[in-house]
Motif scaffolding. Structure first.
Motif, PDB file in Angstrom:
ATOM      1  N   LYS A 170       0.814  -1.210   0.000  1.00  0.00           N
ATOM      2  CA  LYS A 170       0.000   0.000   0.000  1.00  0.00           C
ATOM      3  C   LYS A 170       0.851   1.266   0.000  1.00  0.00           C
ATOM      4  CE  LYS A 170      -3.897  -2.149   2.422  1.00  0.00           C
ATOM      5  NZ  LYS A 170      -4.764  -2.108   3.626  1.00  0.00           N
ATOM      6  N   SER A 171       0.317   2.298  -0.584  1.00  0.00           N
ATOM      7  CA  SER A 171       0.982   3.603  -0.588  1.00  0.00           C
ATOM      8  C   SER A 171       0.767   4.278   0.760  1.00  0.00           C
ATOM      9  CB  SER A 171       0.395   4.487  -1.690  1.00  0.00           C
ATOM     10  OG  SER A 171      -0.965   4.790  -1.401  1.00  0.00           O
ATOM     11  N   ASN A 172       1.474   5.402   0.991  1.00  0.00           N
ATOM     12  CA  ASN A 172       1.297   6.126   2.247  1.00  0.00           C
ATOM     13  C   ASN A 172      -0.139   6.601   2.404  1.00  0.00           C
ATOM     14  OD1 ASN A 172       3.962   5.733   2.915  1.00  0.00           O
ATOM     15  ND2 ASN A 172       4.632   7.784   2.315  1.00  0.00           N
ATOM     16  N   ALA A 173      -0.728   7.042   1.307  1.00  0.00           N
ATOM     17  CA  ALA A 173      -2.114   7.524   1.364  1.00  0.00           C
ATOM     18  C   ALA A 173      -3.063   6.391   1.737  1.00  0.00           C
ATOM     19  CB  ALA A 173      -2.510   8.129   0.021  1.00  0.00           C
ATOM     20  N   GLN A 174      -2.870   5.225   1.134  1.00  0.00           N
ATOM     21  CA  GLN A 174      -3.730   4.077   1.437  1.00  0.00           C
ATOM     22  C   GLN A 174      -3.554   3.625   2.884  1.00  0.00           C
ATOM     23  OE1 GLN A 174      -2.193   1.627  -1.742  1.00  0.00           O
ATOM     24  NE2 GLN A 174      -4.112   1.766  -2.899  1.00  0.00           N
ATOM     25  N   ILE A 175      -2.311   3.660   3.361  1.00  0.00           N
ATOM     26  CA  ILE A 175      -2.049   3.261   4.749  1.00  0.00           C
ATOM     27  C   ILE A 175      -2.710   4.255   5.698  1.00  0.00           C
ATOM     28  CG2 ILE A 175      -0.265   2.965   6.514  1.00  0.00           C
ATOM     29  CD1 ILE A 175       1.613   2.035   4.251  1.00  0.00           C
ATOM     30  N   GLY A 176      -2.616   5.532   5.348  1.00  0.00           N
ATOM     31  CA  GLY A 176      -3.232   6.561   6.174  1.00  0.00           C
ATOM     32  C   GLY A 176      -4.729   6.358   6.311  1.00  0.00           C
ATOM     33  N   ARG A 177      -5.393   6.053   5.203  1.00  0.00           N
ATOM     34  CA  ARG A 177      -6.840   5.827   5.247  1.00  0.00           C
ATOM     35  C   ARG A 177      -7.167   4.577   6.071  1.00  0.00           C
ATOM     36  NH1 ARG A 177      -6.434   7.635  -0.165  1.00  0.00           N
ATOM     37  NH2 ARG A 177      -6.339   5.495  -0.971  1.00  0.00           N
ATOM     38  N   ALA A 178      -6.332   3.519   5.915  1.00  0.00           N
ATOM     39  CA  ALA A 178      -6.601   2.267   6.635  1.00  0.00           C
ATOM     40  C   ALA A 178      -6.396   2.408   8.136  1.00  0.00           C
ATOM     41  CB  ALA A 178      -5.698   1.164   6.088  1.00  0.00           C
ATOM     42  N   LEU A 179      -5.445   3.236   8.544  1.00  0.00           N
ATOM     43  CA  LEU A 179      -5.097   3.333   9.963  1.00  0.00           C
ATOM     44  C   LEU A 179      -5.526   4.648  10.604  1.00  0.00           C
ATOM     45  CD1 LEU A 179      -1.491   1.780   9.912  1.00  0.00           C
ATOM     46  CD2 LEU A 179      -3.679   0.647  10.401  1.00  0.00           C
ATOM     47  N   GLY A 180      -6.169   5.503   9.824  1.00  0.00           N
ATOM     48  CA  GLY A 180      -6.637   6.777  10.382  1.00  0.00           C
ATOM     49  C   GLY A 180      -5.511   7.738  10.675  1.00  0.00           C
ATOM     50  N   MET A 181      -4.534   7.825   9.781  1.00  0.00           N
ATOM     51  CA  MET A 181      -3.390   8.721   9.945  1.00  0.00           C
ATOM     52  C   MET A 181      -3.280   9.647   8.745  1.00  0.00           C
ATOM     53  SD  MET A 181      -0.356   6.064  11.016  1.00  0.00           S
ATOM     54  CE  MET A 181      -0.501   4.902  12.350  1.00  0.00           C
ATOM     55  N   THR A 182      -2.547  10.723   8.934  1.00  0.00           N
ATOM     56  CA  THR A 182      -2.230  11.575   7.799  1.00  0.00           C
ATOM     57  C   THR A 182      -1.063  10.954   7.042  1.00  0.00           C
ATOM     58  OG1 THR A 182      -0.589  12.895   8.977  1.00  0.00           O
ATOM     59  CG2 THR A 182      -2.906  13.616   9.114  1.00  0.00           C
ATOM     60  N   GLU A 183      -0.887  11.322   5.786  1.00  0.00           N
ATOM     61  CA  GLU A 183       0.245  10.811   5.017  1.00  0.00           C
ATOM     62  C   GLU A 183       1.567  11.188   5.659  1.00  0.00           C
ATOM     63  OE1 GLU A 183       0.419  10.967   0.704  1.00  0.00           O
ATOM     64  OE2 GLU A 183      -1.709  11.551   0.666  1.00  0.00           O
ATOM     65  N   THR A 184       1.624  12.387   6.216  1.00  0.00           N
ATOM     66  CA  THR A 184       2.856  12.842   6.864  1.00  0.00           C
ATOM     67  C   THR A 184       3.219  11.949   8.036  1.00  0.00           C
ATOM     68  OG1 THR A 184       2.390  15.145   6.245  1.00  0.00           O
ATOM     69  CG2 THR A 184       3.972  14.777   8.025  1.00  0.00           C
ATOM     70  N   THR A 185       2.196  11.561   8.809  1.00  0.00           N
ATOM     71  CA  THR A 185       2.437  10.681   9.962  1.00  0.00           C
ATOM     72  C   THR A 185       2.905   9.306   9.492  1.00  0.00           C
ATOM     73  OG1 THR A 185       0.761  11.830  11.263  1.00  0.00           O
ATOM     74  CG2 THR A 185       1.409   9.635  12.001  1.00  0.00           C
TER      75      THR A 185
END
Length: 214
Positions: A170-185
């Motif tokens: 997964k990309s950072n954006a996809q991971i962010g959506r899956a885990l409730g994080m911002t891309e920066t985090t």
């Protein structure tokens, strides 16, 4: 005609192998060698189809001779022979490009068959060696998983969660959506994970996670 070079530091062993192969009308032993250097020289001079190579020999052992032949892009296929069915020998020989690995107590008929099969392009492992490889893999897998899990233990829960998402490609954006994080985090977690694990890229994170077998 299948041309063969026999390399072994014991003259009696060489004579025995020649005696086994001699009745085969399609196989000819074109040269003998008493050590690795002689084996390389014989293979270079005679261009055999198959080299039957002892692992343990003086001057240059069989594995070193195998590496030398591979560097010289020799067309000869090398079958390693040994009385020692030791896993490290098998692994090293196969990594270096051996076409087969047989024990010296292989029955005559199987030895002749192995020469034919290897000359035809097949790989050949004696049943005993095959069993050892299977057992070694079974033994090694739990250790590999345990070591990988131990390495991941240095991560925080969130870093570990990100690592598992990375392993899914997964990309950072996809991971962010899956885990409730911002891309920066997510990016920060990935960066800290690489540093803590001593890795260089996301692919290495994915491979390590896969090794955990979780």
């Amino acid at each position: 005609m299948i041309r063969v070079v026999v390399a072994d530091d014991e003259a009696l062993v060489r004579a025995g192998i020649k005696m086994v192969l001699q009745p085969a009308s399609d196989i000819e032993v074109v040269a003998e060698a008493a050590n690795g250097r002689e084996a390389v020289a014989a293979a270079t001079a005679h261009r055999p189809d198959v080299v039957l190579m002892d692992v343990r020999m003086p001057a240059m052992d069989g594995l070193a001779a195998l590496r030398e032949l591979k560097r010289r892009t020799s067309p000869s296929k090398v079958v390693m022979l040994t009385t020692f069915d030791i896993d490290d020998y098998v692994h090293s020989a196969l990594v270096e490009g051996a076409a087969g690995f047989l024990l010296k107590d292989t029955p005559p008929r199987q030895l002749t068959d192995a020469v034919r099969r290897v000359a035809a392009g097949d790989a050949m492992l004696s049943p005993e060696v095959t069993q050892r490889l299977v057992e070694a893999y079974i033994r090694r897998t739990p250790r590999t998983a345990l070591a990988a899990r131990h390495r991941l233990a240095v991560l925080t829960d969130r870093e570990r969660a990100v690592a598992f998402e990375v392993a899914e490609g997964k990309s950072n954006a996809q991971i962010g959506r899956a885990l409730g994080m911002t891309e920066t985090t997510v990016k920060a977690h990935v960066s800290r994970t690489l540093t803590k694990l001593g890795l260089e890229n996301r692919v290495q994170i994915a491979l390590l996670v896969r090794d955990t077998d979780l």
